[in-house]
Motif scaffolding. Structure first.
Motif, PDB file in Angstrom:
ATOM      1  N   ARG A 188       0.872  -1.066   0.286  1.00 20.32           N
ATOM      2  CA  ARG A 188       0.136   0.265  -0.136  1.00 20.32           C
ATOM      3  C   ARG A 188       1.340   0.920   0.200  1.00 20.32           C
ATOM      4  O   ARG A 188       1.879   1.208   0.939  1.00 20.32           O
ATOM      5  CB  ARG A 188      -0.708   0.376   1.001  1.00 20.32           C
ATOM      6  N   ASP A 189       0.592   2.577  -0.886  1.00 22.99           N
ATOM      7  CA  ASP A 189       1.637   3.252  -0.657  1.00 22.99           C
ATOM      8  C   ASP A 189       3.069   3.045  -1.415  1.00 22.99           C
ATOM      9  O   ASP A 189       3.665   2.917  -0.631  1.00 22.99           O
ATOM     10  CB  ASP A 189       1.350   4.082   0.598  1.00 22.99           C
TER      11      ASP A 189
ATOM     12  N   PRO B 161       5.531   4.368  -3.265  1.00 25.45           N
ATOM     13  CA  PRO B 161       6.663   4.917  -3.025  1.00 25.45           C
ATOM     14  C   PRO B 161       7.466   4.761  -1.508  1.00 25.45           C
ATOM     15  O   PRO B 161       7.955   5.169  -0.998  1.00 25.45           O
ATOM     16  CB  PRO B 161       6.046   6.700  -2.688  1.00 25.45           C
TER      17      PRO B 161
ATOM     18  N   ASN C 190       0.486   7.524   5.764  1.00 21.37           N
ATOM     19  CA  ASN C 190       0.232   8.698   5.332  1.00 21.37           C
ATOM     20  C   ASN C 190      -0.375  10.017   5.634  1.00 21.37           C
ATOM     21  O   ASN C 190      -0.634  10.752   5.516  1.00 21.37           O
ATOM     22  CB  ASN C 190       0.359   8.524   3.811  1.00 21.37           C
TER      23      ASN C 190
ATOM     24  N   GLU D 154       5.044  10.912   3.225  1.00 19.74           N
ATOM     25  CA  GLU D 154       4.549   9.438   2.978  1.00 19.74           C
ATOM     26  C   GLU D 154       4.931   9.117   4.486  1.00 19.74           C
ATOM     27  O   GLU D 154       4.611   8.007   5.216  1.00 19.74           O
ATOM     28  CB  GLU D 154       5.626   8.887   2.206  1.00 19.74           C
TER      29      GLU D 154
ATOM     30  N   ARG E 203      -2.737   9.357  -5.691  1.00 16.95           N
ATOM     31  CA  ARG E 203      -3.486  10.202  -3.813  1.00 16.95           C
ATOM     32  C   ARG E 203      -3.722  11.714  -4.125  1.00 16.95           C
ATOM     33  O   ARG E 203      -4.132  12.295  -3.987  1.00 16.95           O
ATOM     34  CB  ARG E 203      -2.407   9.534  -2.757  1.00 16.95           C
TER      35      ARG E 203
ATOM     36  N   ASN F 254      -8.467   6.089  -0.912  1.00 12.01           N
ATOM     37  CA  ASN F 254      -7.700   4.880  -0.217  1.00 12.01           C
ATOM     38  C   ASN F 254      -8.277   4.497   1.505  1.00 12.01           C
ATOM     39  O   ASN F 254      -7.899   3.842   2.673  1.00 12.01           O
ATOM     40  CB  ASN F 254      -6.607   4.432  -0.288  1.00 12.01           C
ATOM     41  N   TYR F 255      -9.019   5.657   2.111  1.00 10.94           N
ATOM     42  CA  TYR F 255      -9.427   5.878   3.525  1.00 10.94           C
ATOM     43  C   TYR F 255     -11.024   5.765   3.038  1.00 10.94           C
ATOM     44  O   TYR F 255     -11.617   7.026   2.387  1.00 10.94           O
ATOM     45  CB  TYR F 255      -8.619   7.256   4.284  1.00 10.94           C
TER      46      TYR F 255
END
Lengths: 274, 186
Positions: A78-79, A81, A246, A266, B44, B79-80
């Motif tokens: 997930r995420d 970066p 994040n 991040e 994002r 995504n939240y």
């Protein structure tokens, strides 16, 4: 199906659990707590909340609540970066210290553990790293030890994340399909130490160079976040790194000035040396 | 004041409508406005920036436990799930997607209805999924005011028609009528 949990019933549930199981949910984020409780109530077919409350002394029901409250619906990588930064920057830097310790507190799914293990494997550091995984739910710890056991549907998202992370292979190099479930190669985690632990009450282990604690603070109110972050701070070596989600922040905690922010996007923090 | 918050839900086809609404809310707007819009989970950045171009009020994706302030636009982050908590705080969650959606409009509306009761306005715009219909019903059941964008005007009308099927909504409005209404709350 019961669709709503009023504030009075919520308080009754919290104090019954406190009384019978010595576990304090009073500083958990209310909306998520109520949703998870309602899920248990409805899964077990309770017809009213009073019935549910009068059964709260039951240890199996408590374990079911713990299982449901430890949110396990994240993704691998997930995420992306964050994982790229780990691979390209932070892990090679840590490696200069020869052997190093990483802690995953309050783990409820295998997503991030297998992600990190794959990152380490692909840069040849898996055998040089000591990883401790602690979690509230024994059931979930055992699941992870046995290879994660992931849903196939969910794996599509994780595969896409892994691609964005630009891993060396395909995620499927690391798992096999068994009875329609994904099971990861247990070699990836054979060096990892797993322990059942209550982060809030139990004494915390120390001297970590890195703590990965992403999207867990979300489920606590500000006062419990403060308590937990203070504990985590004390488990980090000076100069050690903390990774949070994040959309989480340390800004409202009393120990915010003990950290410097390495990556504001991040949410990668470093414990100050003095 | 009659209301304490406005919450807007939408998905496919709602971006232009939201942009138009935000462009017309003045700098001194007295309420917080929450946006729960379906979006690509892995993208994002860019959305806040795109919405900010024409908005006069600050648009932001809140951090968990941010304090809610009037005159701010809060966009549910990718995504939240985004919840409104008692004590005037926002909380975020990575619980499972609902109707394939995270953020889920239903979950945002349910939490807002619980917190604001009859002191909120809930608005459902164009969208390709029934997410939001149940949430809007909870707003109505809690005494809040419910508005649906006129399906005739929607690029995709699944979300609005599903909402109208489940709830006797207070108003079916065009974009311009929604704007007029929101400005009268000023």
């Amino acid at each position: 199906m019961i669709q709503e949990l009023g504030i009075i019933d919520t308080k009754k549930i919290i104090s019954a659990i406190q009384e019978y199981h010595n576990f304090d949910f009073s500083n958990y984020s209310l909306t998520t707590f109520k949703r998870r409780i309602l899920k248990v109530v409805n899964q077990l077919g309770f017809l009213n909340i009073a019935d549910f409350i009068s059964n709260l002394n039951d240890i199996q029901l408590f374990e079911k609540i713990i299982n449901e409250i430890t949110i396990d619906t994240t993704e691998m990588f997930r995420d992306p970066p964050v994982w790229r930064e780990l691979r390209d920057k932070y892990l090679p830097e840590l490696y200069k210290n020869r052997d190093f310790k990483i802690w995953f507190p309050e783990i409820s799914s295998g997503d991030e553990i297998f992600s990190l293990a794959i990152v380490l494997k692909e840069i040849g550091l898996l055998n040089n790293t000591k990883i401790l995984v602690t979690g509230l739910s024994n059931k979930k710890i055992n699941l992870i030890k046995n290879g994660g056991v992931f849903d196939i549907k969910k794996m599509e998202i994780s595969e896409a994340n892994y691609k964005r992370y630009s891993g060396k292979f395909q995620l499927s190099n690391y798992y096999k399909l068994q009875n329609n479930k994904i099971i990861f190669n247990s070699d990836l985690i054979k060096g990892i130490v797993f322990k059942q632990q209550n982060l809030i009450n139990d004494k915390s282990p120390g001297n970590f160079r890195m703590i990965i604690y992403r999207n867990k603070l979300l489920y606590f109110n500000i006062s419990l976040q403060d308590k937990v972050v203070t504990k985590i701070l004390n488990s980090l070596m000076p100069g050690g790194l903390l990774f949070i989600g994040n959309k989480e922040t340390l800004e409202s905690t009393s120990v915010y000035n003990k950290f410097s922010e390495l990556n504001p996007l991040e949410k990668i923090y470093k414990k100050r040396v003095i | 004041m009659l209301y304490k918050a406005v919450m807007i839900g939408g998905s496919a086809g709602s971006f232009q409508v939201v942009t138009k609404i935000l462009a017309s809310l003045p700098k001194n707007y007295p309420l917080p406005v929450f946006l729960c819009l379906h979006r690509l989970k892995h993208v994002r950045s860019g959305f806040v920036e795109a919405l900010s171009i024409k908005a006069q009020l600050p648009v932001e994706e809140p951090n968990d436990k941010d304090h809610i302030k009037a005159g701010k636009i809060y966009l549910a982050p990718a995504n939240y799930h985004m919840y409104i908590e008692l004590g005037n705080k926002i909380s975020l969650s990575t619980e499972e997607p609902i109707n394939h959606s995270r953020p889920s409009i239903d979950l945002s509306f349910i939490s807002a209805a619980y917190t604001y009761k009859n002191k909120m306005v809930g608005i459902i715009l164009s969208g390709a999924n029934k997410d939001g219909a149940y949430g809007l019903k909870k707003v109505k059941d809690s005494g809040g005011l419910t508005i649906v964008q006129d399906p005739k005007e929607c690029q995709v009308k699944t979300m609005t028609t599903a909402s109208m099927k489940l709830t006797q909504v207070d108003h079916v409005f065009s974009t311009n009528q929604i704007i007029d209404f929101l400005l009268k709350l000023n």
